[in-house]
Design an enzyme around this catalytic site. Structure first.
Site, short mmCIF file in Angstrom:
data_model
loop_
_atom_site.label_atom_id
_atom_site.label_comp_id
_atom_site.label_asym_id
_atom_site.label_seq_id
_atom_site.Cartn_x
_atom_site.Cartn_y
_atom_site.Cartn_z
N PRO A 33 0.82 -1.22 0.00
CA PRO A 33 0.00 0.00 0.00
C PRO A 33 0.85 1.27 0.00
O PRO A 33 0.50 2.26 -0.64
CB PRO A 33 -0.83 -0.12 1.28
CG PRO A 33 -0.90 -1.59 1.55
CD PRO A 33 0.37 -2.19 1.03
N GLY A 36 4.86 1.54 -3.92
CA GLY A 36 4.58 1.14 -5.30
C GLY A 36 5.81 1.42 -6.13
O GLY A 36 6.72 0.59 -6.22
N GLY A 148 10.76 -9.10 -17.27
CA GLY A 148 9.31 -8.91 -17.40
C GLY A 148 8.98 -7.73 -18.30
O GLY A 148 8.01 -7.77 -19.06
N GLU A 269 4.50 -3.13 -13.81
CA GLU A 269 5.91 -3.47 -14.12
C GLU A 269 6.78 -2.20 -14.03
O GLU A 269 7.77 -2.07 -14.75
CB GLU A 269 6.04 -4.10 -15.52
CG GLU A 269 5.30 -5.40 -15.68
CD GLU A 269 6.15 -6.65 -15.45
OE1 GLU A 269 7.38 -6.57 -15.47
OE2 GLU A 269 5.54 -7.71 -15.22
N GLU A 273 6.73 6.65 -16.00
CA GLU A 273 7.58 7.71 -15.42
C GLU A 273 8.84 7.07 -14.83
O GLU A 273 9.95 7.59 -15.00
CB GLU A 273 6.82 8.47 -14.31
CG GLU A 273 5.71 9.38 -14.82
CD GLU A 273 4.44 8.63 -15.21
OE1 GLU A 273 4.29 7.43 -14.86
OE2 GLU A 273 3.58 9.24 -15.88
C1 LIG Z 1 -3.59 -4.57 -12.65
C2 LIG Z 1 -2.33 -4.47 -11.84
C3 LIG Z 1 -1.58 -5.62 -11.61
C4 LIG Z 1 -0.42 -5.55 -10.82
N1 LIG Z 1 0.27 -6.71 -10.55
C5 LIG Z 1 1.30 -6.65 -9.65
C6 LIG Z 1 1.95 -7.87 -9.23
O1 LIG Z 1 1.60 -8.98 -9.68
N2 LIG Z 1 2.95 -7.78 -8.31
C7 LIG Z 1 3.35 -6.58 -7.79
O2 LIG Z 1 4.27 -6.59 -6.95
N3 LIG Z 1 2.76 -5.42 -8.18
C8 LIG Z 1 1.75 -5.43 -9.09
N4 LIG Z 1 1.11 -4.26 -9.48
C9 LIG Z 1 1.55 -2.99 -8.86
C10 LIG Z 1 2.21 -2.05 -9.83
O3 LIG Z 1 3.51 -2.48 -10.13
C11 LIG Z 1 2.17 -0.64 -9.20
O4 LIG Z 1 0.82 -0.21 -9.25
C12 LIG Z 1 3.09 0.34 -9.88
O5 LIG Z 1 4.45 0.03 -9.63
C13 LIG Z 1 2.84 1.78 -9.43
O6 LIG Z 1 2.79 1.88 -8.04
P1 LIG Z 1 1.56 2.66 -7.36
O7 LIG Z 1 0.31 2.13 -7.94
O8 LIG Z 1 1.76 2.59 -5.89
O9 LIG Z 1 1.72 4.15 -7.87
P2 LIG Z 1 2.62 5.28 -7.20
O10 LIG Z 1 4.00 4.79 -6.99
O11 LIG Z 1 1.91 5.85 -6.02
O12 LIG Z 1 2.68 6.37 -8.36
C14 LIG Z 1 1.60 7.27 -8.63
C15 LIG Z 1 2.05 8.18 -9.77
O13 LIG Z 1 3.21 8.93 -9.36
C16 LIG Z 1 4.29 8.71 -10.29
N5 LIG Z 1 5.56 8.70 -9.58
C17 LIG Z 1 5.92 8.02 -8.47
N6 LIG Z 1 7.19 8.26 -8.16
C18 LIG Z 1 7.68 9.09 -9.10
C19 LIG Z 1 8.94 9.71 -9.35
N7 LIG Z 1 9.99 9.49 -8.56
N8 LIG Z 1 9.06 10.50 -10.43
C20 LIG Z 1 8.01 10.74 -11.24
N9 LIG Z 1 6.80 10.19 -11.07
C21 LIG Z 1 6.64 9.37 -10.02
C22 LIG Z 1 3.99 7.35 -10.90
O14 LIG Z 1 4.63 7.21 -12.15
C23 LIG Z 1 2.48 7.41 -11.02
O15 LIG Z 1 2.12 8.13 -12.17
C24 LIG Z 1 -0.01 -4.30 -10.29
C25 LIG Z 1 -0.77 -3.15 -10.54
C26 LIG Z 1 -1.92 -3.22 -11.30
C27 LIG Z 1 -2.71 -1.97 -11.51
#
Ligand SMILES: Cc1cc2nc3c(=O)[nH]c(=O)nc-3n(C[C@H](O)[C@H](O)[C@H](O)COP(=O)(O)OP(=O)(O)OC[C@H]3O[C@@H](n4cnc5c(N)ncnc54)[C@H](O)[C@@H]3O)c2cc1C
Length: 294
Positions: A33, A36, A148, A269, A273
């Site tokens: 949570p 990410g 991946g 994956e 960004e």
């Molecule tokens: C359908 C689905 C399947 C998934 N399957 C898996 C899985 O099997 N295993 C697993 O471990 N994860 C999985 N994920 C998680 C996925 O990898 C994350 O959602 C992703 O890495 C983004 O993290 P977050 O959603 O917390 O977004 P956040 O990290 O909160 O980012 C929100 C926004 O801020 C931007 N941002 C964050 N940091 C920066 C920065 N430093 N510079 C510029 N922009 C930034 C991001 O690009 C994004 O636009 C899945 C997600 C989805 C939606």
């Protein structure tokens, strides 16, 4: 893939064989949570107790999390060491006490696959289920993502090709103003732009896949492939809908599903960004300038 990269022969024999044979389903759990994009700061903990490890914490967005028989789970075993040195990968079986599946997320697309939250409450994992070296989990996760991301480029290429082929067929069949749509330059130019992108995607995917197959470092190329191919596929599917007019918006055709499914490829994956960051940091590193996000 993490198990293929870092597993012992015994682990591969016990788990990977059945996963490859389709007898068991796997999941890969890194995201949390509060972690990410910032995957280095996962909060799930792993504490060594006797001949086992005890996991506590939660994961989010885990594909197949609700169905998986076997999961690769990343947890911090020593926060003072940071991600590189303080994170370890574990193989968790769904029946291990203390492992629980939480909410299955209602999603915009990819509805054929479940994405779930997972909870670990004093979940005991035997020592032999440590995947790779203690403290080497983050490196395993990053290597896994390198591979991946190339694969995601390949699946984006497949979706783009299908959208293009449907568009060519429709443009030839559909008549307006007494002529095939394909006779209009506006439609021809759309098809040409789609084909150019597909050609570029294909070359990139195969070039990167060769590097991955040879066991070479493909961090830069796989991020480029992920970024370019997911954005190109989204644009191509969008144009395919435009070429199909109202029919493109209808659920009778697969295009609206493809449009929804493609959207997440720019998020998971590692978001696009983050790919731009990886690409820039790899290029700047080669130029002698180090930037650090993780
Ligand atoms: C359908 C689905 C399947 C998934 N399957 C898996 C899985 O099997 N295993 C697993 O471990 N994860 C999985 N994920 C998680 C996925 O990898 C994350 O959602 C992703 O890495 C983004 O993290 P977050 O959603 O917390 O977004 P956040 O990290 O909160 O980012 C929100 C926004 O801020 C931007 N941002 C964050 N940091 C920066 C920065 N430093 N510079 C510029 N922009 C930034 C991001 O690009 C994004 O636009 C899945 C997600 C989805 C939606």
């Amino acid at each position: 893939m993490s198990m293929f990269l870092s597993g012992t022969d015994a682990q591969k024999d016990r788990y990977l064989r059945q996963l490859c044979e389709g007898k068991k389903l796997g999941a890969w759990a890194l995201t949390e949570p509060n972690a990410g994009s910032d995957a280095a700061h996962i909060r799930t903990t792993a504490t060594h107790e006797g001949d086992s490890w005890v996991l506590n914490g939660s994961k989010m967005w885990i594909t197949n999390g609700s169905f998986a028989d076997v999961l690769v789970v990343f947890a911090a075993n020593d926060r003072s060491l940071g991600a590189r040195g303080g994170v370890t990968a574990f193989i968790v079986e769904k029946d291990f006490p203390g492992f629980k599946v939480g909410k299955v997320e209602p999603k915009m697309g990819l509805r054929a696959s479940h994405t779930a939250s997972l909870f670990f409450e004093d979940c005991r994992v035997p020592q032999e289920n440590v995947l790779g070296q203690v403290g080497a989990g983050f490196a395993t996760a990053m290597q896994t993502l390198d591979i991946g991301r190339c694969g995601l480029g390949a699946s984006s290429l497949g979706a783009a090709k299908e959208a293009y082929e449907l568009s060519v067929k429709y443009a030839i069949e559909r008549q307006q103003f007494g002529r095939a749509m394909a006779d209009f330059q506006a439609i021809q130019f759309k098809l040409a732009d789609m084909a150019v992108k597909i050609y570029a995607m294909e070359q990139m995917v195969y070039d990167c896949a060769k590097k991955v197959d040879r066991g070479e470092n493909a961090t830069l190329e796989s991020s480029m492939v992920k970024l370019f191919c997911t954005e190109a596929a989204s644009q191509i599917i969008d144009e395919a809908i435009q070429i199909h007019g109202g029919m493109g918006f209808s659920r009778e055709l697969p295009l609206e599903r493809m449009y929804r499914d493609a959207r997440v490829t720019r998020i998971f994956e590692g978001t696009n960004e983050i790919q731009r960051h990886v690409i820039a940091s790899e290029l700047l590193k080669r130029a002698g300038h180090k930037i650090k996000l993780y």
